[in-house]
Design a protein around this motif. Structure first.
Motif, short mmCIF file in Angstrom:
data_model
loop_
_atom_site.label_atom_id
_atom_site.label_comp_id
_atom_site.label_asym_id
_atom_site.label_seq_id
_atom_site.Cartn_x
_atom_site.Cartn_y
_atom_site.Cartn_z
N GLY A 52 0.69 -1.22 -0.10
CA GLY A 52 -0.05 0.20 -0.16
C GLY A 52 0.81 1.25 0.00
N PHE A 53 2.19 1.25 0.09
CA PHE A 53 2.99 2.24 0.14
C PHE A 53 4.30 2.02 -0.14
CE2 PHE A 53 6.31 4.90 2.08
CZ PHE A 53 5.94 5.95 1.86
N ILE A 54 4.68 2.89 -1.10
CA ILE A 54 6.05 2.85 -1.70
C ILE A 54 6.82 3.95 -1.79
CG2 ILE A 54 5.65 2.93 -4.21
CD1 ILE A 54 7.58 0.91 -4.75
N ASP A 55 8.08 4.02 -1.24
CA ASP A 55 8.71 5.29 -1.35
C ASP A 55 9.84 5.27 -2.24
OD1 ASP A 55 11.11 3.96 -0.13
OD2 ASP A 55 11.21 5.09 1.70
N SER A 56 10.55 6.24 -2.52
CA SER A 56 11.87 6.37 -3.29
C SER A 56 12.56 5.34 -3.49
CB SER A 56 12.42 7.76 -3.51
OG SER A 56 13.02 7.75 -2.26
N SER A 57 13.16 4.78 -2.09
CA SER A 57 13.86 3.76 -2.02
C SER A 57 13.54 2.38 -2.52
CB SER A 57 14.30 3.47 -0.30
OG SER A 57 14.95 4.74 0.04
N GLY A 58 12.20 2.24 -2.14
CA GLY A 58 11.42 1.23 -2.61
C GLY A 58 11.22 0.98 -4.14
N LEU A 59 10.88 2.23 -4.71
CA LEU A 59 10.80 2.44 -6.07
C LEU A 59 12.34 2.14 -6.71
CD1 LEU A 59 9.30 3.04 -8.50
CD2 LEU A 59 10.07 5.44 -8.35
N GLY A 60 13.19 2.70 -6.20
CA GLY A 60 14.77 2.38 -6.56
C GLY A 60 15.10 0.90 -6.46
N ALA A 61 14.66 0.04 -5.56
CA ALA A 61 14.88 -1.26 -5.18
C ALA A 61 14.06 -2.19 -6.42
CB ALA A 61 14.35 -1.70 -3.80
N VAL A 62 13.02 -1.72 -6.81
CA VAL A 62 12.14 -2.38 -7.92
C VAL A 62 12.96 -2.23 -9.23
CG1 VAL A 62 10.16 -2.64 -8.97
CG2 VAL A 62 9.89 -2.28 -6.67
N ALA A 74 12.12 -11.35 -18.30
CA ALA A 74 11.53 -10.11 -18.29
C ALA A 74 11.04 -9.85 -16.76
CB ALA A 74 10.56 -9.85 -19.28
N MET A 75 10.67 -8.77 -16.28
CA MET A 75 9.96 -8.64 -15.03
C MET A 75 8.90 -7.76 -15.19
SD MET A 75 11.30 -7.51 -11.14
CE MET A 75 11.55 -5.69 -11.38
N ASP A 76 7.57 -8.17 -14.85
CA ASP A 76 6.37 -7.48 -14.90
C ASP A 76 6.04 -7.28 -13.59
OD1 ASP A 76 6.81 -8.28 -17.66
OD2 ASP A 76 4.99 -9.36 -17.94
N LEU A 77 5.03 -6.04 -13.48
CA LEU A 77 4.45 -5.87 -12.46
C LEU A 77 2.90 -6.15 -12.59
CD1 LEU A 77 6.15 -2.48 -11.72
CD2 LEU A 77 6.89 -4.92 -11.04
N ALA A 78 2.13 -6.37 -11.12
CA ALA A 78 0.96 -6.74 -11.29
C ALA A 78 0.07 -6.23 -10.03
CB ALA A 78 0.72 -8.19 -11.40
N GLY A 79 -0.86 -6.01 -10.11
CA GLY A 79 -1.78 -5.49 -8.96
C GLY A 79 -1.49 -4.15 -8.00
N VAL A 84 0.56 3.11 -4.88
CA VAL A 84 1.81 2.47 -5.62
C VAL A 84 1.87 2.75 -6.94
CG1 VAL A 84 3.19 0.62 -6.26
CG2 VAL A 84 2.17 0.72 -3.95
N GLY A 85 0.59 2.58 -7.63
CA GLY A 85 0.44 3.13 -9.38
C GLY A 85 0.77 4.51 -9.28
N ARG A 86 0.47 5.46 -8.44
CA ARG A 86 0.59 6.90 -8.74
C ARG A 86 2.07 7.19 -8.83
NH1 ARG A 86 -4.11 7.30 -6.27
NH2 ARG A 86 -3.40 7.25 -3.96
N VAL A 87 2.74 6.42 -7.79
CA VAL A 87 4.32 6.82 -7.77
C VAL A 87 4.76 6.44 -9.31
CG1 VAL A 87 6.35 5.89 -6.48
CG2 VAL A 87 4.51 6.60 -5.21
N PHE A 88 4.56 5.07 -9.63
CA PHE A 88 5.03 4.73 -10.83
C PHE A 88 4.63 5.55 -12.19
CE2 PHE A 88 5.99 0.89 -8.77
CZ PHE A 88 7.09 0.09 -9.28
#
Length: 111
Positions: A52-62, A74-79, A84-88
């Protein structure tokens, strides 16, 4: 960070066990993803429906986890949840990944 890993044929589905992907767990997440990707036979689907929450560090890790992909993987994202979608989208990282509403949608694309 604990990851739930499920093999579905040539696809490996990965679900973070925590509801937050932030600075506290980003390094552990990246390390675990490296191990999962190295063991995966093919495509990896990262199921973020429980995050339910991702910050810049989490985004960077992904994003960093993509570097561990071998040729042909390949790596896809789902759900992605709303926040989280807004951050992406805001960071334009949604351009780097195929994003599916649900894991089932990602799996259908493989068939």
């Amino acid at each position: 960070m604990e990851l739930q890993v499920e093999g579905r044929g040539a696809v490996t589905v990965v679900r973070p066990a925590e509801a937050r992907l932030d600075a506290l767990g980003a390094v552990a997440f990246k390390d675990r993803m490296k191990a999962v990707i190295e063991a995966a036979p093919g495509r990896v689907v990262l199921d973020l429906s429980g995050v339910g929450f991702i910050d810049s560090s989490g985004l960077g890790a992904v994003v960093a986890a993509r570097r561990f992909l071998r040729e042909g993987q390949a790596m896809d994202l789902a759900g992605l949840t709303g926040p989280v979608g807004r951050v992406f989208r805001l960071t334009r990282m949604d351009m780097l990944f195929a994003i599916h509403p649900e894991v089932a949608d990602a799996l259908r694309e493989t068939a």
